[in-house]
Design a protein around this motif. Structure first.
Motif, short mmCIF file in Angstrom:
data_model
loop_
_atom_site.label_atom_id
_atom_site.label_comp_id
_atom_site.label_asym_id
_atom_site.label_seq_id
_atom_site.Cartn_x
_atom_site.Cartn_y
_atom_site.Cartn_z
N UNK A 1 -4.00 -12.55 13.31
CA UNK A 1 -5.05 -11.63 12.31
C UNK A 1 -5.11 -12.48 11.02
N UNK A 2 -5.86 -11.91 10.56
CA UNK A 2 -6.12 -12.52 8.85
C UNK A 2 -6.04 -11.42 7.85
N UNK A 3 -5.72 -11.92 6.84
CA UNK A 3 -5.85 -11.15 5.55
C UNK A 3 -6.76 -11.85 4.66
N UNK A 4 -7.59 -11.15 4.07
CA UNK A 4 -8.65 -11.53 3.06
C UNK A 4 -8.53 -10.68 1.99
N UNK A 5 -8.18 -11.58 0.84
CA UNK A 5 -7.99 -10.89 -0.32
C UNK A 5 -8.48 -11.42 -1.84
N UNK A 6 -8.61 -10.66 -2.46
CA UNK A 6 -9.00 -11.08 -3.95
C UNK A 6 -8.18 -12.17 -4.66
N UNK B 1 0.85 -1.23 0.12
CA UNK B 1 -0.10 0.12 0.04
C UNK B 1 0.87 1.35 0.03
N UNK B 2 1.60 1.27 0.96
CA UNK B 2 2.56 2.39 1.19
C UNK B 2 3.64 3.02 -0.09
N UNK B 3 4.05 1.79 -0.94
CA UNK B 3 5.02 1.99 -1.98
C UNK B 3 4.22 1.76 -3.47
N UNK B 4 2.98 1.34 -3.49
CA UNK B 4 2.24 1.29 -4.63
C UNK B 4 2.52 0.16 -5.41
N UNK B 5 3.09 -1.04 -4.79
CA UNK B 5 3.35 -2.34 -5.72
C UNK B 5 1.91 -3.03 -5.68
N UNK B 6 1.94 -3.28 -7.07
CA UNK B 6 0.79 -4.09 -7.41
C UNK B 6 0.59 -5.48 -6.72
N UNK B 7 -0.61 -5.50 -6.22
CA UNK B 7 -0.92 -7.15 -5.49
C UNK B 7 -2.54 -6.90 -5.27
N UNK C 1 -8.27 -16.42 1.82
CA UNK C 1 -8.12 -16.16 3.31
C UNK C 1 -6.58 -16.61 3.72
N UNK C 2 -5.96 -15.82 4.21
CA UNK C 2 -4.36 -15.97 4.78
C UNK C 2 -4.37 -15.75 6.20
N UNK C 3 -3.85 -16.59 6.99
CA UNK C 3 -3.40 -16.41 8.59
C UNK C 3 -2.33 -15.32 8.37
N UNK C 4 -1.95 -14.48 9.21
CA UNK C 4 -1.08 -13.57 9.10
C UNK C 4 0.23 -14.19 9.16
#
Ligand code: AMP
Ligand code: GLY
Length: 420
Positions: free
Chosen positions: A180-185, A111-117, A142-145
């Motif tokens: 924590x979890x990360x939920x992503x596209x 997010x901070x550096x604008x890298x596509x993900x 769904x990812x465990x942190x």
């Protein structure tokens, strides 16, 4: 010089094998090593998570350079402690290892550096995560942190599956990794990996590879640590490689410097490539296993100079000499892997295998018992070859396997299919 490598996998066998070809290397020690490593290096019994034991080993054997193979000691800060003791060490700091040890951290860096993900949201508690999922459409990832031995990523094909994945993660089945979890596209495309050395500032690509994560032919069945790999990855051509460096790696490395945690070591970028545009799937802060085996087969002894220069912060002096070659490795695993498997099954036929700069059988989970090599882990052998073309390397690896007599093991028959 005397070199100590920490680890016991096929990755560390291939590192020891390549480093040994460099005339600067006098003696190699590997902790704890395996039966194959013992044929080319001195294996010593040391707890690689215990920095005090490692420092004592460095003194006892007059070690000049320590190379950390796996992520666990990096996550423990072993590299920081060795460096503080004045020991020349290859491996990133605990703080910069967060690029692998925390998926949330990496997403925030992107997010901070604008890298596509992939687009994402992260959560520290269950209810908001469940509410968020109900507003989305499947598939979701769904990812465990934290570090979860490759089991912390769930590709949810429907919303119910995503809900039960976050429930499971927050129920504690991943321990601290699931705080924590990360939920992503879900990203479509073709996956490939890029490996670069970084000394805080300079970025030096050292190869591309494609792994085969699923246990079964045709990429079916459960996820594993990797059942085979090849290098180079044709999809990571020069154009895509340059985009990856300029859009993803360089911005990430700048952001790490800006945060006061410059990255030094090998950065392994897992990428999803679609229409020649790369997006970041994940970073690892160490060599991949089995990707390292194919990289070492192609790089040989020059890797030692590159690793030393990285550790000394002098990477801008290094040039890699590339041959126009291809390498492929087939992993042999114990029957039952990645589930439960038997240990102690005997492997015959290894002594007659060729062993040279084009053919190597790298060992992972093996030990020697009464003069015989027996399996001692899930992934056990890496049949690795190098040739002018990928198809030739593939043929050579599979021909080599024919000589191994191991009823207790199995392997995929289609390594390389995507590129061929
Ligand atoms: P990771 O541990 O993050 O590499 O995830 C393991 C595997 O899950 C990756 O190698 C991909 O195959 C898959 N994966 C992870 N994140 C995504 C995503 N956002 N979209 C599609 N596949 C993914
Ligand atoms: N082969 C995948 C990894 O090393 O993470």
């Amino acid at each position: 010089m005397n070199i100590l490598i920490l680890g016991s996998g096929g990755r560390e066998h291939s590192l020891a094998w390549a480093i040994k070809q460099n005339p600067k290397c006098d003696n190699i020690f590997v902790a704890p090593g395996n039966a194959g490593i013992a044929q080319i290096a001195k294996c010593i019994s040391v707890d690689i998570l215990n920095a005090t034991q490692i420092v004592n080993t460095v003194k006892e054997y007059n070690i000049d350079f320590v190379l950390i193979g796996p992520e666990a000691p990096l996550a423990e800060g072993v590299s920081d402690i060795l460096k503080r003791e004045g020991i020349l060490t290859f491996g990133p700091s605990k703080a910069s290892s967060q690029l692998e040890t925390s998926k949330k951290f990496t997403k925030e860096i992107c997010d901070a550096c604008g890298a596509p993900t992939a687009e994402y949201k992260s959560f520290d508690s269950l209810e908001p995560a469940l509410t968020y999922i109900k507003t989305k459409r499947a598939p979701l990832v769904v990812k465990a942190d934290g570090l979860a031995a490759g089991k912390g990523v769930i590709i949810a094909t429907d919303i119910e599956m995503a809900l039960s994945a976050v429930n499971e993660i927050f129920s504690g089945s991943f321990g601290n990794a699931g705080a924590s979890v990360v939920i992503e596209e879900f990203m479509e495309g073709e996956e490939a990996s890029l490996f670069v050395l970084v000394d805080g500032e300079t970025i030096l690509p050292i190869g591309t590879a494609q792994d085969h994560k699923r246990v079964g032919d045709g990429d079916t069945g459960l996820n594993t640590g990797g059942m085979g790999a090849y290098s180079p990855a044709p999809i990571l051509n020069e154009i895509v490689l340059n985009k990856t460096i300029e859009r993803i790696i360089r911005p990430t490395m700048r952001e790490m410097v800006r945060r006061g945690m410059p990255f030094t070591g090998v950065l392994y970028a897992g990428l999803m490539i679609k229409d020649s545009d790369p997006r970041l799937v994940e970073y690892n802060v160490r060599f991949g296993d089995p990707e390292c085996q194919v990289l070492m087969m192609r790089l040989g002894g020059q890797i030692l100079d590159a690793l030393l220069s990285t550790a000394k912060g002098k990477l801008s002096d290094v040039k890699i000499n590339w041959a126009d070659d291809h390498s492929l490795t087939v992993v042999m695993a114990s029957n039952g892997y990645p589930g439960s498997y038997e240990k102690g099954t005997e492997i015959a036929g290894l002594a007659d295998l060729p062993s040279n700069s084009n053919f190597m059988c790298f060992h992972a989970g093996t030990v020697e018992r009464n003069g015989k090599v027996v399996a001692n882990g899930g992934r056990v052998l890496n049949i690795t070859t190098r040739a002018a073309t990928l198809i030739e390397a593939q043929k050579n690896s599979y021909e080599m396997i024919e000589n191994i007599d191991w009823p207790g093991g199995f392997y995929r028959k289609d390594i390389g299919w995507r590129a061929l």
